[in-house]
Design a protein around this motif. Structure first.
Motif, short mmCIF file in Angstrom:
data_model
loop_
_atom_site.label_atom_id
_atom_site.label_comp_id
_atom_site.label_asym_id
_atom_site.label_seq_id
_atom_site.Cartn_x
_atom_site.Cartn_y
_atom_site.Cartn_z
N SER A 168 -26.21 36.90 5.84
CA SER A 168 -26.35 35.15 5.74
C SER A 168 -27.00 35.09 4.42
CB SER A 168 -27.19 34.74 6.85
OG SER A 168 -26.75 35.20 7.88
N LEU A 169 -28.31 35.78 4.15
CA LEU A 169 -29.06 35.46 2.89
C LEU A 169 -28.27 35.91 1.61
CD1 LEU A 169 -32.45 36.89 3.98
CD2 LEU A 169 -31.72 34.49 3.93
N LEU A 170 -27.37 36.86 1.74
CA LEU A 170 -26.68 37.57 0.52
C LEU A 170 -25.23 36.77 0.34
CD1 LEU A 170 -27.54 41.10 0.46
CD2 LEU A 170 -28.70 39.26 -0.82
N GLY A 171 -25.06 35.94 1.34
CA GLY A 171 -23.86 35.28 1.25
C GLY A 171 -22.48 36.19 1.62
N LEU A 172 -22.90 37.29 2.52
CA LEU A 172 -21.85 38.33 2.42
C LEU A 172 -20.99 38.05 3.73
CD1 LEU A 172 -23.93 41.42 1.39
CD2 LEU A 172 -22.20 39.96 0.13
N LEU A 173 -20.99 36.73 4.46
CA LEU A 173 -20.30 36.84 5.67
C LEU A 173 -18.84 36.14 5.43
CD1 LEU A 173 -23.47 35.71 7.86
CD2 LEU A 173 -21.98 37.80 8.08
N PRO A 174 -17.99 36.12 6.15
CA PRO A 174 -16.72 35.36 6.05
C PRO A 174 -16.80 33.96 6.09
CG PRO A 174 -16.84 36.41 8.13
CD PRO A 174 -17.78 36.72 7.37
N ARG A 175 -15.93 33.28 5.81
CA ARG A 175 -15.88 31.89 5.48
C ARG A 175 -16.18 30.93 6.98
NH1 ARG A 175 -11.28 30.39 1.56
NH2 ARG A 175 -12.23 31.33 -0.54
N SER A 176 -15.65 31.50 8.06
CA SER A 176 -15.69 30.68 9.23
C SER A 176 -17.10 30.83 9.69
CB SER A 176 -14.75 31.53 10.10
OG SER A 176 -15.02 32.87 10.39
N THR A 177 -18.08 31.20 8.84
CA THR A 177 -19.57 31.41 9.40
C THR A 177 -20.22 29.99 8.96
OG1 THR A 177 -19.09 33.47 8.68
CG2 THR A 177 -21.42 32.91 9.45
N TRP A 178 -20.89 29.75 9.85
CA TRP A 178 -21.77 28.44 9.66
C TRP A 178 -23.24 28.93 9.49
CZ3 TRP A 178 -20.04 23.34 9.46
CH2 TRP A 178 -18.73 23.24 9.87
N VAL A 179 -23.87 28.68 8.28
CA VAL A 179 -25.28 29.03 8.26
C VAL A 179 -26.19 27.82 7.76
CG1 VAL A 179 -26.77 30.62 6.56
CG2 VAL A 179 -24.56 31.31 7.19
N THR A 180 -27.33 27.76 8.34
CA THR A 180 -28.00 26.43 8.09
C THR A 180 -29.31 27.11 7.98
OG1 THR A 180 -28.42 26.25 10.58
CG2 THR A 180 -26.68 24.76 9.32
N GLY A 181 -30.27 26.30 7.37
CA GLY A 181 -31.54 26.55 7.09
C GLY A 181 -31.74 26.84 5.37
N SER A 182 -32.92 27.41 5.01
CA SER A 182 -33.14 27.50 3.81
C SER A 182 -33.77 28.88 3.46
CB SER A 182 -34.10 26.08 3.30
OG SER A 182 -35.49 26.62 3.63
N ALA A 183 -33.59 29.17 2.34
CA ALA A 183 -34.01 30.64 1.65
C ALA A 183 -34.52 30.54 0.30
CB ALA A 183 -33.14 31.69 2.05
N ILE A 184 -35.74 30.25 0.24
CA ILE A 184 -36.41 30.08 -1.04
C ILE A 184 -36.41 31.44 -1.84
CG2 ILE A 184 -37.90 28.96 -2.77
CD1 ILE A 184 -36.28 26.96 -0.95
N PHE A 185 -35.90 31.75 -2.97
CA PHE A 185 -36.12 33.07 -3.48
C PHE A 185 -36.80 32.75 -4.80
CE2 PHE A 185 -34.19 36.39 -6.56
CZ PHE A 185 -34.87 37.19 -6.16
N ALA A 186 -38.31 33.06 -4.90
CA ALA A 186 -38.74 32.58 -6.19
C ALA A 186 -39.67 33.82 -7.05
CB ALA A 186 -40.04 31.93 -5.65
N PRO A 187 -38.54 34.66 -7.69
CA PRO A 187 -39.19 35.67 -8.47
C PRO A 187 -40.04 34.87 -9.58
CG PRO A 187 -36.99 35.65 -8.81
CD PRO A 187 -37.30 34.41 -7.75
N GLU A 188 -40.38 35.66 -10.57
CA GLU A 188 -41.17 35.15 -11.79
C GLU A 188 -40.19 34.42 -12.58
OE1 GLU A 188 -43.92 37.43 -14.12
OE2 GLU A 188 -44.27 38.64 -12.20
N GLY A 189 -40.75 33.12 -12.96
CA GLY A 189 -39.65 32.53 -13.85
C GLY A 189 -38.83 31.46 -12.95
N PHE A 190 -38.26 31.64 -11.64
CA PHE A 190 -37.41 30.53 -11.42
C PHE A 190 -37.52 30.58 -10.08
CE2 PHE A 190 -33.72 33.20 -9.81
CZ PHE A 190 -34.07 34.30 -10.50
N GLU A 191 -36.68 29.64 -9.44
CA GLU A 191 -36.82 29.43 -7.96
C GLU A 191 -35.59 28.89 -7.58
OE1 GLU A 191 -40.57 27.45 -6.50
OE2 GLU A 191 -39.24 26.70 -4.93
#
Lengths: 333, 329
Positions: free
Chosen positions: A53-76
């Protein structure tokens, strides 16, 4: 310090012909830069689906909710709401993943070397010669003998352990911030498993990558992880630093799992502790504790509401009502 | 102790010279190479080894599901290799096998009741009524409900399907059951359930088990004795507790060392032996001791002469020149 990855209330639902499958329910966790987080659970507990789910590797008929903030140096950015193009530039570059079945993850008609150069050329402006040189270096780094010759080998010419090494070479080729290892040693023999665990540990120290290690084996986790998340029925039922988890498991399921590991110190006449019953049916939306059916401490409240996360000691969060945990402070949502 | 089964110098070679590429030297896979052991009544022998070491082939050869290249198997003083097909069929009632893949060993179009009843319909003259009663009894025995009889294999989880397989093997009151990696495909908590079930059944019914697995730690909890195989040969055989307390063969020592300890502190403290390299091909196994290519304590003697498989201490068999002399640290 800000966590490298901060996942909050992640839920994933598949709509199938037979109804909705609630595969991941309300999972929250943080990953700090450079640490190893082990995600432990039985088959169907949602550990792989969480990562996909985090990597967006699931088929389209999938419902994903929530948030996943990825914050390496420099951006978020929020992995769950970025565009496809942005996600493509992250996957294999900033976040990479290796799977259990290395043979099926490798392209059978491309040489191993070509598959390593692929991501170097896509994500970094390597030219062909430079990429070749780097690929040979990477093969050497993951411990493949005669890397300049093996560059031209096809996946079927490799053994199971070597294929997994090649997968790791591809995964670390762009020096990612996060490496997700989805049961990479489950299909391997014990002596080869020990080699791969050793290799991952060494690479992580050298390159400072944060690793999410998915497994069903609490034994492997002990020597590998900094922190552990235990998953059951699509929920993270306990997160704790590794020492605390083994010493003082907070969730009855964690305790049961630890009891089921055969100890080599015990006598052969001892009886193994098993958790009676089977994992829950994910076709029903969870309205109470998912473990209630198998829990020996179950009481009426467990059937009425979903347990929130309780902090029972520093860094140890447990989703369980047992033991008068209402008194301890709740996790901030 | 009473012997149930005696395996003498059994070998199984597979000829690779058939098919399109017949030229070149003789290519023979030595899957099982000169293996001997005994199985005592009412006991469990664990057979452990990495994939490709020949442990499953050995199981099949014992039941004559595959014909051995040489050697003999005695079952209660009957030489199994001399039996004619019809006689063998009668012996099969006493010898059963449970496979790793619980799903593919159950016919998806038959109900659980039909699956468990099939051996009784084939081998006995029980009436329909008796068969049904026995089917329900067996379902209870393995921890399922009689009402499950009308359901189909896909409706069950992996652990439950393995219970169904076990129920079927028990239908004809066998005295010997081979379990070929019955728990490898199951989750940890379910593995413990199946191991406990097998132990209870042994106590209750007096069955002798040959338990094949690649996981040494789980095998300990079901076996009275354990045999460790490597490249078609038995490296070491001893009582379970003895094998763990005092492993004599370097391979056994490193296998035990590779078992992760479920305690972070201990795991950080100890130095596990990580074996270099991989299992060599059984087509051209190494000369001398087959393990010498990966053995941390091997020397010239090991690469030139093959060690005898002999009884080092009473009941403790080992095949190593330096058994108990050199240890892997």
């Amino acid at each position: 310090m800000k966590p490298l990855l901060s996942v909050r209330n992640l839920s994933t639902r598949f709509d199938t012909f037979d109804g909705s499958v609630y595969a991941v329910n309300d999972v929250s966790f943080d990953l700090k830069a450079g640490e190893t987080l082990a995600v432990v659970g039985e088959s169907g507990s949602g550990k792989s689906v969480t990562m996909l789910s985090l990597l967006g590797l699931l088929p389209r008929s999938t419902w994903v909710t929530g948030s996943a903030i990825f914050a390496p140096e420099g951006f978020e950015l929020d992995l769950l709401s970025v565009s496809k193009a942005e996600l493509n530039s992250l996957r294999g570059n900033k976040i990479s993943i290796i799977f259990q079945d290395a043979l099926r993850s490798l392209n059978p008609v491309m040489t191993v070397g070509e598959q390593i150069t692929e991501s170097l050329i896509t994500h970094h402006q390597y030219n062909k010669n430079g990429a070749h040189k780097r690929a040979v270096e990477l093969l050497e780094m993951v411990g493949i003998a005669q890397p300049d010759k093996r560059y031209y080998a096809y996946p079927h010419m490799f053994s199971g352990g070597m294929r997994q090494r090649a997968m790791i070479a591809i995964a670390i080729s762009c020096t990612p911030d996060i490496l997700i290892a989805d049961e990479p040693t489950t299909a391997l023999d014990v002596t080869i498993q020990a080699q791969i665990v050793e290799l991952t540990r060494r690479l992580q120290q050298d390159l400072g990558i944060a690793v999410i290690w998915i497994t069903h084996d609490l034994g492997v986790v002990a020597g590998l992880a900094d922190r552990v998340m235990v998953m059951y029925g699509g929920t993270g039922v306990e997160i704790a630093p590794v020492d605390l988890l083994y010493e003082n498991p907070g969730h009855p399921y964690t305790a049961g799992l630890l009891g089921a590991i055969p100890s080599i110190a015990g006598s052969s006449a001892d009886r193994l502790v098993s958790i009676e019953g089977a994992p829950p049916d994910l076709f029903q939306e969870p309205r109470h504790c998912q473990f209630a059916w198998r829990c020996r401490y179950v009481f009426d409240r467990c059937w009425k509401e979903k347990p929130p996360g309780y902090i029972i000691s520093p860094g140890q969060v447990v989703k369980c009502f047992y033991d008068g945990r209402e008194k301890t402070p709740r996790v901030e949502e | 102790m009473e012997k149930l089964l005696r395996v003498e110098n059994i070998s199984k070679y597979f000829d690779l010279k058939s098919g399109l590429f017949k030229f070149g030297g003789a290519q023979v896979v030595r899957a099982v190479d000169n293996v001997s052991f005994e199985l005592y009544k009412n006991q469990t022998l664990g057979l452990v080894g990495e994939s490709g070491c020949g442990k499953s082939t050995l199981g099949r050869v014992i039941l004559r599901l595959q014909e051995p290249t040489s050697g003999t198997v005695y079952f209660e003083d009957t030489n199994l290799s001399l039996l004619k097909p019809e006689e063998l069929r009668r012996f099969r009632i006493k010898m059963q096998i449970v496979f790793q893949d619980s799903y593919s060993s159950l016919n998806p179009r038959h109900s659980i009741g039909e699956i468990i009843a099939e051996p009784m319909t084939i081998h006995t003259r029980m009436t329909q009524h008796e068969i049904r009663a026995r089917t329900y009894e067996l379902l209870n025995l393995v921890g399922l409900k009689p009402s499950h009889a009308s359901r189909f294999p896909h409706e069950f989880s992996g652990g439950q399907r393995q219970r169904i397989n076990i129920a079927r093997t028990l239908a004809l009151y066998p005295s010997f059951v081979i379990c070929d990696e019955p728990i490898s495909a199951l989750d940890v908590s379910i593995q413990a359930q199946v191991v406990n079930l097998l132990r209870d059944l042994q106590k209750e019914l007096g069955i002798t088990f040959l338990f094949i697995a690649h996981d040494l730690s789980m095998v300990k909890y079901i076996s009275d004795r354990i045999a460790v195989m490597y490249l078609g040969k038995i490296m070491e055989l001893a009582g379970s507790d003895l094998l763990f307390a005092n492993p004599l063969h370097p391979y056994t020592q490193s296998l035990i060392s590779a078992i992760p300890i479920p305690s972070p502190q201990e795991e950080r403290m100890r130095k596990a032996v990580v074996l270099e390299g991989e299992v060599p091909s059984p087509v051209n196994p190494p000369a001398g001791c087959v393990f010498h290519t990966r053995c941390p304590v091997a020397d010239d003697l090991c690469s030139s002469s093959e060690p005898d498989y002999s009884e080092h201490n009473p009941g403790h068999f080992v095949a190593c020149h330096y058994a108990a002399v050199r240890r892997v640290e």
